[in-house]
Scaffold this motif. Structure first.
Motif, PDB file in Angstrom:
ATOM      1  N   MET A 180     -36.897  13.299  58.443  1.00  0.00           N
ATOM      2  CA  MET A 180     -37.109  11.885  59.156  1.00  0.00           C
ATOM      3  C   MET A 180     -37.205  10.435  58.452  1.00  0.00           C
ATOM      4  O   MET A 180     -37.567  10.618  57.342  1.00  0.00           O
ATOM      5  CB  MET A 180     -38.583  12.019  60.068  1.00  0.00           C
ATOM      6  CG  MET A 180     -38.554  13.125  60.788  1.00  0.00           C
ATOM      7  SD  MET A 180     -37.823  12.788  62.424  1.00  0.00           S
ATOM      8  CE  MET A 180     -37.319  14.527  62.807  1.00  0.00           C
ATOM      9  N   PRO A 181     -36.698   9.518  58.824  1.00  0.00           N
ATOM     10  CA  PRO A 181     -36.061   9.325  60.022  1.00  0.00           C
ATOM     11  C   PRO A 181     -34.650   9.966  60.374  1.00  0.00           C
ATOM     12  O   PRO A 181     -34.006  10.212  59.283  1.00  0.00           O
ATOM     13  CB  PRO A 181     -35.949   7.681  60.128  1.00  0.00           C
ATOM     14  CG  PRO A 181     -35.791   7.407  58.727  1.00  0.00           C
ATOM     15  CD  PRO A 181     -36.700   8.277  57.813  1.00  0.00           C
ATOM     16  N   ILE A 182     -34.037  10.140  61.530  1.00  0.00           N
ATOM     17  CA  ILE A 182     -32.796  10.713  61.666  1.00  0.00           C
ATOM     18  C   ILE A 182     -31.589   9.731  61.527  1.00  0.00           C
ATOM     19  O   ILE A 182     -31.558   8.941  62.282  1.00  0.00           O
ATOM     20  CB  ILE A 182     -32.911  11.583  62.893  1.00  0.00           C
ATOM     21  CG1 ILE A 182     -33.997  12.299  63.233  1.00  0.00           C
ATOM     22  CG2 ILE A 182     -31.379  12.201  63.244  1.00  0.00           C
ATOM     23  CD1 ILE A 182     -34.249  13.055  64.815  1.00  0.00           C
ATOM     24  N   THR A 183     -30.727  10.224  60.612  1.00  0.00           N
ATOM     25  CA  THR A 183     -29.474   9.322  60.601  1.00  0.00           C
ATOM     26  C   THR A 183     -28.608  10.065  61.419  1.00  0.00           C
ATOM     27  O   THR A 183     -28.572  11.267  61.748  1.00  0.00           O
ATOM     28  CB  THR A 183     -28.848   9.150  59.222  1.00  0.00           C
ATOM     29  OG1 THR A 183     -28.331  10.623  58.669  1.00  0.00           O
ATOM     30  CG2 THR A 183     -30.054   8.765  58.350  1.00  0.00           C
ATOM     31  N   GLU A 184     -27.164   8.987  61.613  1.00  0.00           N
ATOM     32  CA  GLU A 184     -26.166   9.824  62.412  1.00  0.00           C
ATOM     33  C   GLU A 184     -25.500  10.808  61.588  1.00  0.00           C
ATOM     34  O   GLU A 184     -24.573  11.646  62.525  1.00  0.00           O
ATOM     35  CB  GLU A 184     -25.259   8.632  62.987  1.00  0.00           C
ATOM     36  CG  GLU A 184     -25.639   7.552  63.919  1.00  0.00           C
ATOM     37  CD  GLU A 184     -26.388   6.429  63.277  1.00  0.00           C
ATOM     38  OE1 GLU A 184     -26.798   5.319  63.816  1.00  0.00           O
ATOM     39  OE2 GLU A 184     -26.794   6.322  61.966  1.00  0.00           O
ATOM     40  N   ASN A 185     -25.668  10.870  60.493  1.00  0.00           N
ATOM     41  CA  ASN A 185     -25.055  11.959  59.624  1.00  0.00           C
ATOM     42  C   ASN A 185     -25.860  13.382  59.476  1.00  0.00           C
ATOM     43  O   ASN A 185     -25.397  14.113  58.978  1.00  0.00           O
ATOM     44  CB  ASN A 185     -24.659  11.518  58.261  1.00  0.00           C
ATOM     45  CG  ASN A 185     -23.844  10.480  58.189  1.00  0.00           C
ATOM     46  OD1 ASN A 185     -22.991  10.342  58.882  1.00  0.00           O
ATOM     47  ND2 ASN A 185     -23.996   9.496  57.365  1.00  0.00           N
ATOM     48  N   ALA A 186     -27.086  13.298  60.348  1.00  0.00           N
ATOM     49  CA  ALA A 186     -27.922  14.412  60.467  1.00  0.00           C
ATOM     50  C   ALA A 186     -27.032  15.631  61.198  1.00  0.00           C
ATOM     51  O   ALA A 186     -26.387  15.406  62.001  1.00  0.00           O
ATOM     52  CB  ALA A 186     -29.193  14.188  61.103  1.00  0.00           C
ATOM     53  N   PRO A 187     -27.085  16.703  60.820  1.00  0.00           N
ATOM     54  CA  PRO A 187     -26.267  17.870  61.369  1.00  0.00           C
ATOM     55  C   PRO A 187     -26.854  18.108  62.944  1.00  0.00           C
ATOM     56  O   PRO A 187     -27.993  18.115  63.164  1.00  0.00           O
ATOM     57  CB  PRO A 187     -26.645  19.028  60.617  1.00  0.00           C
ATOM     58  CG  PRO A 187     -27.945  18.856  59.704  1.00  0.00           C
ATOM     59  CD  PRO A 187     -27.816  17.377  59.686  1.00  0.00           C
ATOM     60  N   ILE A 188     -25.785  18.446  63.592  1.00  0.00           N
ATOM     61  CA  ILE A 188     -25.927  18.513  65.248  1.00  0.00           C
ATOM     62  C   ILE A 188     -26.318  20.150  65.137  1.00  0.00           C
ATOM     63  O   ILE A 188     -25.601  20.804  64.999  1.00  0.00           O
ATOM     64  CB  ILE A 188     -24.695  18.370  65.879  1.00  0.00           C
ATOM     65  CG1 ILE A 188     -24.387  16.964  65.793  1.00  0.00           C
ATOM     66  CG2 ILE A 188     -25.154  18.744  67.197  1.00  0.00           C
ATOM     67  CD1 ILE A 188     -25.338  15.887  66.327  1.00  0.00           C
ATOM     68  N   LYS A 189     -27.880  20.267  65.605  1.00  0.00           N
ATOM     69  CA  LYS A 189     -28.224  21.972  65.611  1.00  0.00           C
ATOM     70  C   LYS A 189     -28.251  22.240  66.937  1.00  0.00           C
ATOM     71  O   LYS A 189     -28.107  21.620  67.935  1.00  0.00           O
ATOM     72  CB  LYS A 189     -29.683  21.842  64.682  1.00  0.00           C
ATOM     73  CG  LYS A 189     -29.606  21.397  63.411  1.00  0.00           C
ATOM     74  CD  LYS A 189     -31.242  21.550  63.019  1.00  0.00           C
ATOM     75  CE  LYS A 189     -31.041  21.479  61.432  1.00  0.00           C
ATOM     76  NZ  LYS A 189     -32.299  21.748  60.838  1.00  0.00           N
ATOM     77  N   PRO A 190     -28.337  23.628  67.167  1.00  0.00           N
ATOM     78  CA  PRO A 190     -28.536  24.132  68.314  1.00  0.00           C
ATOM     79  C   PRO A 190     -29.512  23.534  69.167  1.00  0.00           C
ATOM     80  O   PRO A 190     -30.755  23.526  68.660  1.00  0.00           O
ATOM     81  CB  PRO A 190     -28.855  25.656  68.134  1.00  0.00           C
ATOM     82  CG  PRO A 190     -28.156  25.792  66.644  1.00  0.00           C
ATOM     83  CD  PRO A 190     -28.223  24.679  65.867  1.00  0.00           C
ATOM     84  N   ALA A 191     -29.274  23.125  70.198  1.00  0.00           N
ATOM     85  CA  ALA A 191     -30.041  22.366  71.169  1.00  0.00           C
ATOM     86  C   ALA A 191     -31.354  23.346  71.570  1.00  0.00           C
ATOM     87  O   ALA A 191     -31.216  24.443  71.531  1.00  0.00           O
ATOM     88  CB  ALA A 191     -29.655  21.442  72.299  1.00  0.00           C
ATOM     89  N   GLU A 192     -32.662  22.642  71.748  1.00  0.00           N
ATOM     90  CA  GLU A 192     -33.651  23.340  72.171  1.00  0.00           C
ATOM     91  C   GLU A 192     -33.686  23.358  73.965  1.00  0.00           C
ATOM     92  O   GLU A 192     -34.668  24.098  74.203  1.00  0.00           O
ATOM     93  CB  GLU A 192     -34.742  22.536  71.799  1.00  0.00           C
ATOM     94  CG  GLU A 192     -34.928  22.453  70.307  1.00  0.00           C
ATOM     95  CD  GLU A 192     -35.436  23.373  69.516  1.00  0.00           C
ATOM     96  OE1 GLU A 192     -35.999  24.538  70.259  1.00  0.00           O
ATOM     97  OE2 GLU A 192     -34.926  23.660  68.471  1.00  0.00           O
ATOM     98  N   SER A 193     -32.595  22.778  74.493  1.00  0.00           N
ATOM     99  CA  SER A 193     -32.728  22.933  75.905  1.00  0.00           C
ATOM    100  C   SER A 193     -31.258  22.745  76.509  1.00  0.00           C
ATOM    101  O   SER A 193     -30.628  22.160  75.765  1.00  0.00           O
ATOM    102  CB  SER A 193     -33.611  21.778  76.507  1.00  0.00           C
ATOM    103  OG  SER A 193     -33.027  20.564  76.187  1.00  0.00           O
TER     104      SER A 193
END
Length: 338
Positions: A135-148
């Motif tokens: 945190m905080p989350i940047t636009e370069n943070a990996p896209i992880k499997p969604a929780e929903s």
């Protein structure tokens, strides 16, 4: 210049229509009213002095979408809000979310790419990050499997747009990944008015405060946060609406660096569920009835934005504090129930 706003009678959509009309755009609203009320049109008109064009259409109907774009062949851009949006409900009704959120997006884009030039703003979400590593989350943070399933539809939506932009140079698109909108327009002519039981925290708080709900359930107080409750980035809906207009203008004026860009939209500050409850108690002068219950499936522990890119590239920054946003939400709740 004519702009199509799908889901334009909804919470964020209606506030964005106001900001668009205040900037001089001609707005066409499309909404199926499944989670909105046509009365919102009167609120928009009262604020801006202009009534937007309204088309009651279910965007899951392919032929209806095609006919819409034929009727409004001079549309210069689309801001796409139309989607089911509740994390908890998406876990219970995944097929509804995949059909509504992905199907409607595909049909709108199929119509839009036929145009010589078009601008497209996608209502994305911080849920695409899942539980981010830092945190905080940047636009370069990996896209992880969604929780929903809701989060998955936002991830899929971004992938669909990215893929289309690679082969459709006439389409310019921006995905705005925003965090937790709240509040109401300062005129209290429009605000958040969910159909049925609220799926978001703030309207449940205000409905509990005014006596419609018996009490608020806080889903877990054993998370690894300062007070044990989940942390989110709560942004005033008017600040968020203005970000959509700024992003659209970036595309319309050809200032984008690529034909598909992504921006986080938030305040850059995380607030826990308990901090949001305390904010309500401060601005309302009321004690809120709440109880701690078990964790809810699909919830991430914390999520708040790094807004540097939006601040510096878009030239946009959130202006309102948590208490200011909460005060407007409470004033709206009181007006609606009076």
């Amino acid at each position: 210049m004519k702009i199509l706003v799908t889901g334009g009678l909804g919470f964020i959509g209606s506030h964005t229509v106001v900001e668009l009309q205040n900037e001089g755009y001609q707005v066409v609203i499309v909404d199926d009213c499944s989670n909105a009320d046509e009365k919102v049109l009167a609120g928009i008109t009262a604020i801006t002095g202009k009534e937007p064009v309204f088309e009651k259409i279910d965007l899951r109907e392919k032929e209806a979408v095609g006919a819409l774009f034929e009727r409004h062949s001079d549309i210069a851009g689309v801001i796409h809000f139309a989607a089911s949006k509740a994390v908890g409900e998406s876990v219970e009704k995944p097929l509804l979310y995949y059909e509504n959120n992905i199907g409607s997006l595909v049909y709108v884009l199929k119509a839009l790419v036929k145009k010589e030039k078009a601008s497209f703003i996608f209502s994305s979400s911080c849920t695409v990050y899942g539980q981010a590593d830092a945190m905080p989350i940047t636009e370069n943070a990996p896209i992880k499997p969604a929780e929903s399933p809701y989060g998955k539809t936002k991830q899929m939506g971004e992938e669909v747009i990215s893929d289309i932009c690679k082969v459709s140079p006439n389409l310019q698109a921006i995905a705005l990944r925003y965090f937790n909108p709240m509040g109401a327009h300062p005129s209290v002519e429009i605000g958040e008015l969910p159909v049925g039981v609220p799926q978001n925290l703030v309207p449940f708080i205000t409905q509990t405060g005014i006596g419609i709900r018996e009490g608020l359930s806080v889903f877990g107080n054993d998370y690894p946060t300062e007070d044990g409750t989940c942390v989110r980035d709560y942004i005033h809906v008017v600040d968020l609406a203005k970000a959509h207009v700024v992003a659209l203008q970036r595309l319309l004026h050809g200032k984008n660096e690529k034909n598909y860009e992504v921006f986080n939209v938030g305040t850059g500050k995380g607030s826990s569920v308990m901090e949001v409850i305390r904010s309500f108690e401060r601005v309302s002068g009321k004690n809120l009835n709440y109880k701690i219950v078990d964790r809810r499936p699909g919830d991430v522990i914390e999520a708040f934005a790094d807004t540097t890119k939006a601040n510096e590239v878009l030239g946009w920054k959130a202006q309102s504090s948590l208490d200011e946003a909460m005060r407007s939400a409470w004033e709206w709740e009181q007006k609606v129930r009076s």
